[in-house]
Motif scaffolding. Structure first.
Motif, short mmCIF file in Angstrom:
data_model
loop_
_atom_site.label_atom_id
_atom_site.label_comp_id
_atom_site.label_asym_id
_atom_site.label_seq_id
_atom_site.Cartn_x
_atom_site.Cartn_y
_atom_site.Cartn_z
N ALA A 46 33.49 32.85 39.19
CA ALA A 46 33.73 34.11 39.16
C ALA A 46 32.36 35.04 39.37
CB ALA A 46 34.07 34.35 38.34
N GLY A 47 31.22 36.07 40.13
CA GLY A 47 30.65 36.36 40.68
C GLY A 47 30.09 35.04 40.06
N PRO A 48 29.08 36.05 38.95
CA PRO A 48 27.55 34.63 39.01
C PRO A 48 27.87 33.75 38.21
CG PRO A 48 27.05 37.01 37.48
CD PRO A 48 28.69 37.56 38.42
N PHE A 49 29.41 33.55 37.61
CA PHE A 49 30.06 32.37 36.88
C PHE A 49 29.95 31.62 37.36
CE2 PHE A 49 32.52 30.44 34.68
CZ PHE A 49 32.64 29.87 33.12
N VAL A 50 29.78 30.43 37.02
CA VAL A 50 30.70 29.10 37.41
C VAL A 50 30.57 27.81 36.38
CG1 VAL A 50 30.11 27.08 38.88
CG2 VAL A 50 29.54 29.19 39.83
N GLY A 51 31.89 28.29 35.62
CA GLY A 51 31.80 27.05 34.56
C GLY A 51 33.63 26.17 34.07
N SER A 52 33.57 26.09 33.03
CA SER A 52 35.04 26.11 32.61
C SER A 52 35.68 27.36 32.45
CB SER A 52 34.96 25.14 31.05
OG SER A 52 34.87 25.96 29.62
N ALA A 53 36.90 27.30 32.49
CA ALA A 53 37.97 28.29 31.74
C ALA A 53 37.86 28.78 30.30
CB ALA A 53 39.14 27.88 31.77
N ALA A 54 37.16 28.05 29.38
CA ALA A 54 37.04 28.59 28.09
C ALA A 54 35.36 29.22 28.59
CB ALA A 54 36.97 27.51 26.93
N ASP A 55 34.45 28.93 28.39
CA ASP A 55 33.23 29.50 29.44
C ASP A 55 33.56 30.53 29.75
OD1 ASP A 55 32.04 27.48 27.86
OD2 ASP A 55 30.82 25.95 29.40
N CYS A 56 33.87 30.69 30.97
CA CYS A 56 34.57 32.41 31.16
C CYS A 56 35.13 32.86 30.56
CB CYS A 56 35.27 31.94 32.89
SG CYS A 56 35.66 33.31 33.63
N TRP A 57 36.61 32.16 29.85
CA TRP A 57 36.25 33.08 28.56
C TRP A 57 35.11 33.93 27.79
CZ3 TRP A 57 40.85 36.30 27.38
CH2 TRP A 57 40.96 36.89 26.59
N ASP A 58 34.36 33.04 27.29
CA ASP A 58 32.72 33.38 26.37
C ASP A 58 32.32 34.47 27.33
OD1 ASP A 58 34.52 32.12 24.82
OD2 ASP A 58 32.98 30.61 25.12
N TRP A 59 32.35 34.35 28.36
CA TRP A 59 31.27 35.18 29.60
C TRP A 59 32.08 36.55 29.53
CZ3 TRP A 59 32.70 36.23 34.56
CH2 TRP A 59 31.72 37.50 35.32
N ALA A 60 33.46 36.51 30.08
CA ALA A 60 34.02 37.42 30.67
C ALA A 60 34.45 38.29 29.47
CB ALA A 60 35.54 37.12 31.40
N LYS A 61 35.06 38.47 28.51
CA LYS A 61 36.32 38.93 27.99
C LYS A 61 34.72 39.95 26.81
CE LYS A 61 38.43 39.36 22.95
NZ LYS A 61 37.17 40.03 22.20
N PRO A 62 34.21 39.64 26.40
CA PRO A 62 32.64 40.07 25.88
C PRO A 62 32.25 41.07 26.99
CG PRO A 62 32.04 38.50 25.83
CD PRO A 62 33.08 38.36 26.21
N MET A 63 32.68 41.66 28.48
CA MET A 63 32.16 42.12 29.14
C MET A 63 33.14 43.08 29.50
SD MET A 63 30.72 41.22 33.39
CE MET A 63 32.72 39.99 33.08
N HIS A 64 34.52 42.45 29.41
CA HIS A 64 35.59 43.76 29.42
C HIS A 64 35.13 44.86 28.08
CE1 HIS A 64 36.57 42.11 33.48
NE2 HIS A 64 36.94 41.66 33.21
N GLU A 65 35.11 44.01 27.33
CA GLU A 65 35.27 44.72 25.90
C GLU A 65 34.62 45.74 26.09
OE1 GLU A 65 36.64 43.02 21.90
OE2 GLU A 65 35.23 42.54 22.42
N ALA A 66 32.93 45.64 26.35
CA ALA A 66 31.98 46.05 26.04
C ALA A 66 32.38 47.80 27.49
CB ALA A 66 30.44 45.78 26.44
N GLY A 67 32.61 47.01 27.98
CA GLY A 67 32.42 48.13 29.50
C GLY A 67 33.81 49.01 30.54
N GLN A 68 34.90 48.24 29.83
CA GLN A 68 36.47 48.92 29.60
C GLN A 68 37.20 48.81 28.83
OE1 GLN A 68 35.78 45.65 31.83
NE2 GLN A 68 34.55 46.75 33.30
N VAL A 69 37.81 50.88 28.70
CA VAL A 69 39.33 50.89 27.65
C VAL A 69 39.88 49.89 28.17
CG1 VAL A 69 40.25 52.46 26.97
CG2 VAL A 69 37.45 52.95 27.18
N LEU A 70 40.35 49.45 29.24
CA LEU A 70 41.47 48.82 29.55
C LEU A 70 41.09 48.39 30.53
CD1 LEU A 70 43.42 50.00 31.72
CD2 LEU A 70 44.49 51.30 29.52
N THR A 71 41.40 47.33 31.42
CA THR A 71 41.83 46.66 32.69
C THR A 71 43.24 46.28 33.16
OG1 THR A 71 41.48 44.33 32.04
CG2 THR A 71 40.20 45.49 32.08
N HIS A 72 43.42 46.18 34.80
CA HIS A 72 44.59 45.82 35.15
C HIS A 72 44.60 44.47 36.56
CE1 HIS A 72 47.32 49.27 34.06
NE2 HIS A 72 46.92 48.53 32.81
N HIS A 73 44.75 43.38 36.13
CA HIS A 73 44.70 42.33 37.34
C HIS A 73 45.88 42.35 37.90
CE1 HIS A 73 41.30 41.41 33.95
NE2 HIS A 73 41.15 40.88 35.45
#
Length: 185
Positions: A46-73
């Protein structure tokens, strides 16, 4: 023939439910639901990330938390080819995010993006889950945010406010309407 078609429909529904768990888990910041969409040894690109689902969560959640009030996938067109216990799926998506202001005194923005999730799913132990995912982002834009309709209603109540955790109304069982009517009659 009918039994095969019925099994195919059931498998397709299980696969769609799996894909939806990913989206809901990310939008509600529910790690357990998010991870339930993936086999433990799944690989995600996903984007620059390549790895496990757990590691993707650890990468994506802080990014969404810092950048967005809410998201809709939001998941759109979905095609699935099933061959025994392996399936290949292409799912169009739209991502919408209400962003925090980027600078002091700036206003909120709305980011829109779209693309496709290309997945290999495997049925293991009777459960369909993602084994490999490639996220292809095909377009994006940022627009100024507009005020939320009815955002100034003082008594919106407990189940009228979106939350990125289990206080969100979608977790309430049984769902009750605890809001009072605010429309003059």
């Amino acid at each position: 023939m009918t039994d095969l078609r019925l099994q195919n429909l059931l498998d397709r529904q299980d696969i769609l439910d799996c894909l939806t768990r990913f989206s809901r888990g990310m939008d509600r910041f529910d790690r357990a639901i998010y991870l339930s969409a993936f086999h433990d040894d799944a690989v995600i690109a996903a984007g620059p990330f390549v790895g496990s689902a757990a590691d993707c969560w650890d990468w994506a959640k802080p990014m969404h938390e810092a950048g967005q009030v809410l998201t809709h996938h939001s998941l759109l067109n979905n095609t699935v080819e099933i061959d025994g216990d392996t399936a290949h799926s292409e799912t169009y998506y739209q991502f919408v995010a209400r962003n925090h202001p980027w600078e002091e005194g700036g206003g909120e923005t709305v980011m829109l993006a779209g693309g496709r999730y290309i997945d290999r799913l495997e049925r293991r132990g009777g459960a369909w889950k993602i084994a490999l995912r490639t996220n292809i982002i095909e377009w994006s834009c940022i627009q100024p945010a507009m005020p939320l309709p009815f955002g100034d209603v003082p008594d919106i109540g407990a189940n009228g406010v979106s939350a990125r955790d289990q206080s969100d109304p979608s977790y309430q069982r049984p769902l009750l309407n605890v809001r009072k009517a605010n429309v003059p009659r």
